[in-house]
Design an enzyme around this catalytic site. Structure first.
Site, PDB file in Angstrom:
ATOM      1  N   ASN A  65     -66.059  39.215  49.351  1.00  0.00           N
ATOM      2  CA  ASN A  65     -65.461  39.918  48.212  1.00  0.00           C
ATOM      3  C   ASN A  65     -66.086  39.528  46.868  1.00  0.00           C
ATOM      4  O   ASN A  65     -65.489  39.744  45.825  1.00  0.00           O
ATOM      5  CB  ASN A  65     -63.940  39.745  48.194  1.00  0.00           C
ATOM      6  CG  ASN A  65     -63.531  38.279  48.237  1.00  0.00           C
ATOM      7  OD1 ASN A  65     -64.337  37.399  47.957  1.00  0.00           O
ATOM      8  ND2 ASN A  65     -62.287  38.013  48.573  1.00  0.00           N
ATOM      9  N   ARG A 203     -59.383  30.330  39.975  1.00  0.00           N
ATOM     10  CA  ARG A 203     -58.110  29.785  40.450  1.00  0.00           C
ATOM     11  C   ARG A 203     -57.255  29.396  39.246  1.00  0.00           C
ATOM     12  O   ARG A 203     -57.761  28.839  38.268  1.00  0.00           O
ATOM     13  CB  ARG A 203     -58.314  28.554  41.341  1.00  0.00           C
ATOM     14  CG  ARG A 203     -58.818  28.861  42.749  1.00  0.00           C
ATOM     15  CD  ARG A 203     -57.814  29.694  43.578  1.00  0.00           C
ATOM     16  NE  ARG A 203     -58.314  30.057  44.897  1.00  0.00           N
ATOM     17  CZ  ARG A 203     -58.814  31.245  45.230  1.00  0.00           C
ATOM     18  NH1 ARG A 203     -58.904  32.214  44.330  1.00  0.00           N
ATOM     19  NH2 ARG A 203     -59.210  31.486  46.467  1.00  0.00           N
ATOM     20  N   GLN A 232     -48.673  30.710  43.851  1.00  0.00           N
ATOM     21  CA  GLN A 232     -48.669  32.125  44.212  1.00  0.00           C
ATOM     22  C   GLN A 232     -47.753  32.327  45.405  1.00  0.00           C
ATOM     23  O   GLN A 232     -47.861  31.555  46.357  1.00  0.00           O
ATOM     24  CB  GLN A 232     -50.091  32.589  44.549  1.00  0.00           C
ATOM     25  CG  GLN A 232     -50.962  32.645  43.315  1.00  0.00           C
ATOM     26  CD  GLN A 232     -52.344  33.229  43.567  1.00  0.00           C
ATOM     27  OE1 GLN A 232     -53.134  33.321  42.664  1.00  0.00           O
ATOM     28  NE2 GLN A 232     -52.652  33.616  44.784  1.00  0.00           N
ATOM     29  N   HIS A 251     -52.777  38.540  42.262  1.00  0.00           N
ATOM     30  CA  HIS A 251     -54.074  38.140  42.834  1.00  0.00           C
ATOM     31  C   HIS A 251     -54.648  39.281  43.685  1.00  0.00           C
ATOM     32  O   HIS A 251     -54.379  39.382  44.876  1.00  0.00           O
ATOM     33  CB  HIS A 251     -53.872  36.885  43.685  1.00  0.00           C
ATOM     34  CG  HIS A 251     -55.140  36.203  44.063  1.00  0.00           C
ATOM     35  ND1 HIS A 251     -55.180  34.958  44.619  1.00  0.00           N
ATOM     36  CD2 HIS A 251     -56.431  36.587  43.961  1.00  0.00           C
ATOM     37  CE1 HIS A 251     -56.434  34.609  44.847  1.00  0.00           C
ATOM     38  NE2 HIS A 251     -57.210  35.593  44.464  1.00  0.00           N
TER      39      HIS A 251
END
Ligand code: NDP
Length: 303
Positions: A65, A203, A232, A251
Site C-alpha cells: 500500500n 504512526r 486505534q 486510518h
C-alpha cells in the site's frame, strides 16, 4: 474474543487499521504463537522485542500500500495548504464566503516540502510532489542513491532538526520504533517554521498528542493532517478529533480497495509459505529466528 482465542493461536493476522495489539503481556499468554502477519505495512502493533524473545516470526506485506499512502499524503498536503476542508464546509452550510474560504489558502508551488524518511512511501511522495515545482527535502538513516537525489533535486538533511528548520510542509513516513516514538514533541515542533504544516500518515505515536494540539492553538502549526492515531480506534474524546485546522481521517490511507486486493494476496502467500514450510520472502520479514530480519533489519530498531 481475541483474548479468549490467543492461548491456542499459532498464527495471528491483523491489519494496522484496527490493530490487534500484540503486547508483551499478550505474547506471554500465547505459548503456541509462531507467526504474526500484518495484512498491510507497519508492524509496530506487535511488541517486536517480545516477538524476538519468544521466537515468533513477524511478517508484513511490503509495498502493498505504499502508493496508496503516498497519494493520501499528497491529497492531505494540498487540502491543508489550499484550505480545502473549511471551503467545502461553506458549501455544505449554504454559504459563498469567498474571503473566509481563502483566508488561509496558499499555492504549494515554491514551498519547501520535506519528508522524514525516504523509504517506499517517502520516496513515492517525493516523486509525486516533484511536478508541483516545490523544493524537496528529506532526511533518512540511509541516503538515497545519488541518481535518485539528482532526479528529484532533493536536499538531504543529516537530521530531522535541520529538515524542519527549512520546511513549510513536513510529511512523516518513518516506521514507529524506539528512535521515532514521540519524535515530534514540543521541542521539535518549536524548531519548525512558524505556520508550517505537518502531515503524519506513519504512526500516531511519532507525534506527541498534546504538543500537536498546543501548536495548532498557538499558530506554531498552521495545519495538521493524517490518518494515524493512538490508540486505534481513537476514542470519542481524542483531542485530534476537535483541534483547530486539522484534516484527520480514520486510518484509511493504506486500505483503499486497490490496496486491500494486494495485501490480501500477500497475506495468503505468507500463510501458504508458512503452512508448506517454505521460507517467507525476505522483503516480507520483520522478525525471524529471534532477530530483526529482512525489511525489519533495514527499517526498524529493537531498542
Ligand atoms: P520503509 O521501510 O520502506 O521506509 C521506512 C524508512 O524510514 C526507511 O528508509 C528507514 O530508514 C527510515 N527511518 C527509520 N527510522 C528513521 C529515523 N529515525 N529517521 C529517519 N528515517 C528513518 O517503509 P514504508 O515507506 O513502506 O512505510 C513507512 C511507515 O508508514 C510504516 O512503517 C508504517 O508505519 C506507515 N504506513 C502507514 C500506512 C497507513 O495506512 N497510514 C500504510 C503503510 C505504512 P533506513 O531503512 O534507510 O534506515
Amino acid at each position: 474474543m481475541f483474548e479468549r482465542e490467543l492461548p491456542d493461536a499459532e498464527v495471528v493476522i491483523s491489519q494496522p487499521f484496527w490493530p490487534a495489539y500484540l503486547t508483551a503481556e499478550r505474547i506471554a499468554k500465547a505459548p503456541k504463537l509462531r507467526l504474526a502477519i500484518t495484512a498491510g505495512i507497519g508492524s509496530d502493533h506487535v511488541d517486536l522485542a517480545a516477538a524476538i524473545d519468544h521466537g515468533i516470526t513477524v511478517a508484513e506485506v511490503t509495498y502493498s500500500n505504499s502508493v496508496s499512502v503516498s497519494e493520501h499524503v499528497v491529497m492531505m498536503i494540498l487540502s491543508l495548504v489550499r484550505n480545502y476542508l473549511p471551503a467545502h464546509q461553506w458549501v455544505l452550510d449554504g454559504g459563498w464566503n469567498i474571503a473566509d474560504c481563502v483566508a488561509r489558502s496558499y499555492d504549494l508551488e515554491a514551498m519547501n516540502v520535506g519528508t522524514v524518511a525516504a523509504g517506499r512511501i517517502g520516496t513515492a511522495v517525493l516523486r509525486r510532489l516533484k511536478p508541483f515545482d516545490v523544493r524537496l527535502h528529506y532526511t533518512d538513516r540511509h541516503r538515497l542513491p545519488a541518481e535518485v537525489e539528482a532526479e528529484l533535486d532533493a536536499t538531504f538533511h543529516p537530521d530531522v532538526q535541520s529538515l524542519v528548520r527549512e520546511c513549510d510542509v513536513v510529511t512523516i513516513n518513518a516506521p514507529l520504533h524506539p528512535e521515532t516514538e514521540n519524535m515530534f514533541d514540543d521541542t521539535l515542533i518549536g524548531q519548525m517554521k512558524r505556520g508550517a504544516y505537518l502531515v503524519n500518515t506513519a504512526r500516531g505515536k511519532i507525534c506527541d498528542r498534546d504538543a500537536v494540539v498546543r501548536a495548532l492553538e498557538s499558530g506554531q502549526l498552521a495545519g495538521y493532517a493524517g490518518d494515524v492515531w493512538f490508540p486505534q480506534p481513537a476514542p470519542r474524546d481524542h483531542p485530534w478529533r476537535t483541534m483547530p485546522h486539522h484534516g484527520m481521517t480514520p486510518h484509511t490511507s493504506g486500505t483503499s480497495l486497490s490496496a486491500q486486493a494486494r495485501y490480501a494476496a500477500g497475506t495468503r502467500e505468507i500463510l501458504e509459505c508458512y503452512l508448506a514450510g517454505r521460507p517467507i520472502r525476505d522483503e516480507y520479514l520483520i522478525v525471524e529466528g529471534g532477530q530483526l530480519a529482512g525489511t525489519g533489519k533495514h527499517s526498524y530498531s529493537s531498542k
